[in-house]
Design a protein around this motif. Structure first.
Motif, PDB file in Angstrom:
ATOM      1  N   PHE A   1     -60.187   6.482  55.234  1.00 21.57           N
ATOM      2  CA  PHE A   1     -60.873   7.372  54.299  1.00 21.57           C
ATOM      3  C   PHE A   1     -59.949   7.720  53.155  1.00 21.57           C
ATOM      4  N   THR A   2     -60.472   7.667  51.948  1.00 23.10           N
ATOM      5  CA  THR A   2     -59.774   8.237  50.796  1.00 23.10           C
ATOM      6  C   THR A   2     -60.709   9.230  50.133  1.00 23.10           C
ATOM      7  N   HIS A   3     -60.148  10.356  49.750  1.00 22.21           N
ATOM      8  CA  HIS A   3     -60.927  11.388  49.074  1.00 22.21           C
ATOM      9  C   HIS A   3     -61.487  10.801  47.776  1.00 22.21           C
ATOM     10  N   PRO A   4     -62.731  11.113  47.443  1.00 30.32           N
ATOM     11  CA  PRO A   4     -63.331  10.539  46.228  1.00 30.32           C
ATOM     12  C   PRO A   4     -62.483  10.698  44.963  1.00 30.32           C
ATOM     13  N   SER A   5     -61.757  11.801  44.855  1.00 36.16           N
ATOM     14  CA  SER A   5     -60.946  12.006  43.646  1.00 36.16           C
ATOM     15  C   SER A   5     -59.695  11.125  43.631  1.00 36.16           C
ATOM     16  N   HIS A   6     -59.422  10.448  44.722  1.00 34.02           N
ATOM     17  CA  HIS A   6     -58.233   9.594  44.804  1.00 34.02           C
ATOM     18  C   HIS A   6     -58.578   8.128  44.976  1.00 34.02           C
ATOM     19  N   ARG A   7     -59.824   7.768  44.835  1.00 35.12           N
ATOM     20  CA  ARG A   7     -60.208   6.367  44.980  1.00 35.12           C
ATOM     21  C   ARG A   7     -59.824   5.574  43.729  1.00 35.12           C
ATOM     22  N   GLN A   8     -59.650   4.294  43.917  1.00 37.24           N
ATOM     23  CA  GLN A   8     -59.246   3.379  42.838  1.00 37.24           C
ATOM     24  C   GLN A   8     -57.842   3.678  42.318  1.00 37.24           C
ATOM     25  N   ASN A   9     -57.019   4.328  43.161  1.00 41.90           N
ATOM     26  CA  ASN A   9     -55.641   4.651  42.774  1.00 41.90           C
ATOM     27  C   ASN A   9     -54.615   4.018  43.705  1.00 41.90           C
ATOM     28  N   GLY A  10     -55.049   3.145  44.596  1.00 41.58           N
ATOM     29  CA  GLY A  10     -54.124   2.472  45.500  1.00 41.58           C
ATOM     30  C   GLY A  10     -53.832   3.210  46.794  1.00 41.58           C
ATOM     31  N   PHE A  11     -54.499   4.349  47.038  1.00 44.24           N
ATOM     32  CA  PHE A  11     -54.214   5.118  48.246  1.00 44.24           C
ATOM     33  C   PHE A  11     -54.624   4.361  49.512  1.00 44.24           C
ATOM     34  N   ALA A  12     -55.745   3.684  49.503  1.00 41.44           N
ATOM     35  CA  ALA A  12     -56.172   2.937  50.692  1.00 41.44           C
ATOM     36  C   ALA A  12     -55.172   1.824  50.994  1.00 41.44           C
ATOM     37  N   ARG A  13     -54.703   1.169  49.980  1.00 45.11           N
ATOM     38  CA  ARG A  13     -53.690   0.117  50.146  1.00 45.11           C
ATOM     39  C   ARG A  13     -52.406   0.713  50.727  1.00 45.11           C
ATOM     40  N   GLU A  14     -51.984   1.872  50.209  1.00 44.20           N
ATOM     41  CA  GLU A  14     -50.795   2.557  50.730  1.00 44.20           C
ATOM     42  C   GLU A  14     -50.988   2.975  52.180  1.00 44.20           C
ATOM     43  N   LEU A  15     -52.171   3.496  52.494  1.00 44.77           N
ATOM     44  CA  LEU A  15     -52.457   3.905  53.865  1.00 44.77           C
ATOM     45  C   LEU A  15     -52.361   2.735  54.826  1.00 44.77           C
ATOM     46  N   LEU A  16     -52.934   1.606  54.463  1.00 46.58           N
ATOM     47  CA  LEU A  16     -52.883   0.452  55.353  1.00 46.58           C
ATOM     48  C   LEU A  16     -51.479  -0.128  55.431  1.00 46.58           C
ATOM     49  N   ALA A  17     -50.695  -0.014  54.363  1.00 44.50           N
ATOM     50  CA  ALA A  17     -49.297  -0.444  54.429  1.00 44.50           C
ATOM     51  C   ALA A  17     -48.532   0.456  55.398  1.00 44.50           C
ATOM     52  N   ALA A  18     -48.764   1.767  55.320  1.00 46.23           N
ATOM     53  CA  ALA A  18     -48.110   2.710  56.245  1.00 46.23           C
ATOM     54  C   ALA A  18     -48.582   2.468  57.674  1.00 46.23           C
ATOM     55  N   ALA A  19     -49.879   2.240  57.854  1.00 53.09           N
ATOM     56  CA  ALA A  19     -50.421   1.959  59.178  1.00 53.09           C
ATOM     57  C   ALA A  19     -49.808   0.679  59.745  1.00 53.09           C
ATOM     58  N   GLY A  20     -49.682  -0.335  58.908  1.00 49.36           N
ATOM     59  CA  GLY A  20     -49.062  -1.590  59.344  1.00 49.36           C
ATOM     60  C   GLY A  20     -47.607  -1.400  59.749  1.00 49.36           C
ATOM     61  N   ALA A  21     -46.882  -0.562  59.009  1.00 45.70           N
ATOM     62  CA  ALA A  21     -45.479  -0.287  59.352  1.00 45.70           C
ATOM     63  C   ALA A  21     -45.374   0.432  60.696  1.00 45.70           C
ATOM     64  N   VAL A  22     -46.238   1.419  60.914  1.00 48.19           N
ATOM     65  CA  VAL A  22     -46.250   2.136  62.194  1.00 48.19           C
ATOM     66  C   VAL A  22     -46.568   1.170  63.325  1.00 48.19           C
ATOM     67  N   ALA A  23     -47.584   0.338  63.124  1.00 46.30           N
ATOM     68  CA  ALA A  23     -47.991  -0.625  64.148  1.00 46.30           C
ATOM     69  C   ALA A  23     -46.865  -1.612  64.449  1.00 46.30           C
ATOM     70  N   LYS A  24     -46.258  -2.148  63.406  1.00 45.76           N
ATOM     71  CA  LYS A  24     -45.187  -3.131  63.589  1.00 45.76           C
ATOM     72  C   LYS A  24     -43.993  -2.507  64.294  1.00 45.76           C
ATOM     73  N   ASN A  25     -43.631  -1.296  63.894  1.00 47.31           N
ATOM     74  CA  ASN A  25     -42.504  -0.605  64.526  1.00 47.31           C
ATOM     75  C   ASN A  25     -42.784  -0.271  65.989  1.00 47.31           C
ATOM     76  N   SER A  26     -44.052  -0.243  66.359  1.00 49.43           N
ATOM     77  CA  SER A  26     -44.433   0.013  67.753  1.00 49.43           C
ATOM     78  C   SER A  26     -44.590  -1.282  68.547  1.00 49.43           C
ATOM     79  N   GLY A  27     -44.337  -2.420  67.914  1.00 46.92           N
ATOM     80  CA  GLY A  27     -44.384  -3.705  68.601  1.00 46.92           C
ATOM     81  C   GLY A  27     -45.640  -4.519  68.405  1.00 46.92           C
ATOM     82  N   ALA A  28     -46.589  -4.024  67.610  1.00 54.26           N
ATOM     83  CA  ALA A  28     -47.832  -4.772  67.394  1.00 54.26           C
ATOM     84  C   ALA A  28     -47.572  -6.000  66.521  1.00 54.26           C
ATOM     85  N   LEU A  29     -48.320  -7.041  66.789  1.00 54.44           N
ATOM     86  CA  LEU A  29     -48.234  -8.269  66.001  1.00 54.44           C
ATOM     87  C   LEU A  29     -49.369  -8.386  64.997  1.00 54.44           C
TER      88      LEU A  29
END
Length: 108
Positions: free
Chosen positions: A41-69
């Motif tokens: 989810f991104t707040h409507p006032s923050h859409r089209q600003n790269g927040f979803a991309r940043e969130l998934l990058a952060a999520a991917g880092a958390v997942a990778k650091n936890s051993g996920a492939l």
């Protein structure tokens, strides 16, 4: 099968004013090799600003650091906007269910 002994993780990102600009929930499989994200989810006032991309990058880092492939998600068949976004950032559809929904994933 997902781990029942761990609650889902939530990753949030703040905008410049300190409010939550977006969030995503993560859930690991029992063997922790796959991490599913949901409720992106991104707040409507923050859409089209790269927040979803940043969130998934952060999520991917958390997942990778936890051993996920892999990072994966289920996408509703009617959500063409989401599918286009996920494909732009490297996710691929790997399965289509009989109801038309998609399973997507990306290597970490």
């Amino acid at each position: 099968r997902y781990r029942d002994d761990e609650p889902p993780l939530r990753v949030a990102i703040n905008g410049q004013t300190g409010e939550i600009a977006g969030s995503v929930t993560l859930r690991f499989t029992a063997h922790k090799k796959q991490c599913e994200f949901a409720r992106l989810f991104t707040h409507p006032s923050h859409r089209q600003n790269g927040f979803a991309r940043e969130l998934l990058a952060a999520a991917g880092a958390v997942a990778k650091n936890s051993g996920a492939l892999y990072l994966s998600a289920y996408v509703n068949k009617d959500n063409d906007h989401a599918m286009a976004f996920y494909e732009r950032i490297g996710f691929i559809p790997i399965y289509q269910f009989t109801d038309g929904d998609h399973l997507i994933w990306r290597s970490l």
